[in-house]
Design an enzyme around this catalytic site. Sequence first.
Site, PDB file in Angstrom:
ATOM      1  CG  LEU A  58      38.087  48.488  39.191  1.00 15.86           C
ATOM      2  CD1 LEU A  58      37.935  47.715  40.517  1.00 15.86           C
ATOM      3  CD2 LEU A  58      38.580  50.503  39.091  1.00 15.86           C
ATOM      4  N   GLY A  59      39.798  47.128  34.889  1.00 17.53           N
ATOM      5  CA  GLY A  59      40.646  46.265  33.983  1.00 17.53           C
ATOM      6  C   GLY A  59      40.683  45.265  33.292  1.00 17.53           C
ATOM      7  CG  PHE A  60      41.249  43.772  29.318  1.00 19.18           C
ATOM      8  CD1 PHE A  60      42.420  43.091  29.423  1.00 19.18           C
ATOM      9  CD2 PHE A  60      41.725  45.641  29.846  1.00 19.18           C
ATOM     10  CE1 PHE A  60      43.581  44.417  28.625  1.00 19.18           C
ATOM     11  CE2 PHE A  60      42.715  46.263  28.329  1.00 19.18           C
ATOM     12  CZ  PHE A  60      43.505  45.572  28.034  1.00 19.18           C
ATOM     13  N   GLY A  61      43.066  41.454  32.278  1.00 21.69           N
ATOM     14  CA  GLY A  61      43.739  40.496  31.487  1.00 21.69           C
ATOM     15  C   GLY A  61      43.414  39.395  31.404  1.00 21.69           C
ATOM     16  CB  SER A  64      39.807  37.729  35.464  1.00 18.89           C
ATOM     17  OG  SER A  64      41.191  38.363  35.811  1.00 18.89           O
ATOM     18  CB  THR A  65      36.857  41.723  33.185  1.00 17.67           C
ATOM     19  OG1 THR A  65      35.623  41.130  33.539  1.00 17.67           O
ATOM     20  CG2 THR A  65      37.608  41.298  31.219  1.00 17.67           C
ATOM     21  CE  LYS A  81      41.777  38.738  40.026  1.00 15.71           C
ATOM     22  NZ  LYS A  81      43.122  38.267  40.118  1.00 15.71           N
ATOM     23  CG  ASP A 179      54.047  35.970  39.567  1.00 16.15           C
ATOM     24  OD1 ASP A 179      55.090  36.557  38.798  1.00 16.15           O
ATOM     25  OD2 ASP A 179      52.985  35.950  39.266  1.00 16.15           O
TER      26      ASP A 179
END
Length: 397
Positions: A58-61, A64-65, A81, A179
């Site tokens: 789904l995604g990454f940062g 985490s992925t 996550k 945040d």
Amino acid sequence: MASVPPLRPRDFPTSGFVKLDPSEKIEEEQLPFYVAERYYPVDIGEVFAGKYQVVSKLGFGTSSTAWLCRNLEDHGYYTLKVCVRDQRPSNEIMISEHLKDCPDHTGKRLVRLVLDSFEVAGPHGKHTCLVYQPLGMSFTEFRDLRPDGLLPKDLVQRGTQLILIGLAFLHDNNVIHTDISSNNVLFGIEDPSILPQIEEDEIARPIARKVLADRNIYYSRPMPVSTGMPVLTDFGEARVGGGRLKGDIMPGIYRAPEVILDMEWDSKVDVWSIGAMVWDLVEGGHLFFAKKDRVLNDDQHLAEMVSLMGPPSPEFLTRSEKCRRFWDQDGTWKGTVPIPEQTLAIRERQFSGDDHVLFLHFLQRIFRWKPEERPTAEELAFDDFLMQPVLEDRARS
């Protein structure tokens, strides 16, 4: 009620996908300071904790992925996550456990909590895994898909009102998010059939990836557009406390004045963030530039606040020694940056007529030096700008 029999793990294709050039950096590899060994090498088809089978990325940062998983025991879909090595999201887990035990509230279903957590051993250390309800794209992603780069007024009004109700649930239970941004507001999924479809698409048309010696790096599969109820996510920086707190919080350009000036702060910092977020969504740019020579600068940020809100009161300036850097004893600005010549009314360009007046009043209620003069999240949820569609419907009926 009879329990459902567990599913057998599915076999996902090991061929038939586009193999990308191993020298080309993609996805998380493009992040600054990326180190492969910090990321757990997730494979599509892998089963975590004996029941969560990964069906798509789904995604990454940076921390985490994220992966769509099928729970083999209850057959449901979840977001998994997988945190980078040594990342301990204990605060988010603690906040979630605290909120799960709180009494029912209309806003409780408008916040995303950790449903399960566990550790997995990777080749280079342990990784914490968090399980959540699956959600659609963020407000930021949805806005960026639109030709004009802006959210329509009715979606801003409905979405903001619902997020404020979720925020009221947090504040009623002594949680401050700290945040809030359009990156952390995600659309709910109206049609759950899109989730098994993503799984079937991965079987029929496996996503392109890089095949390396120690891992595969997959492209993320876009989540179909869904505009269900907005949900507030990411409690990694949240705080629990019923009184006033101290310390540096909030992303740079979204900081409230009490945070910049090292004063005590409370839940009203979240209300400030709502105003900054709504401005971004409506106007397509940030309200505060807050930088000098491309570096975050308190003089610049506070000078812009003075231009948009007027000067702070003498009483406010007594709340922190840091104020002496920017104002003299008479409350006259002495910062190194001149006060810009601007007003909220001049800066606001997307609305006209009654819409312009209502939106300005909404912003002026939020952007106040003294936190106690800002409305609570619950009070703001019933602001005339947000209630406009309801009031117009009533007037027509």
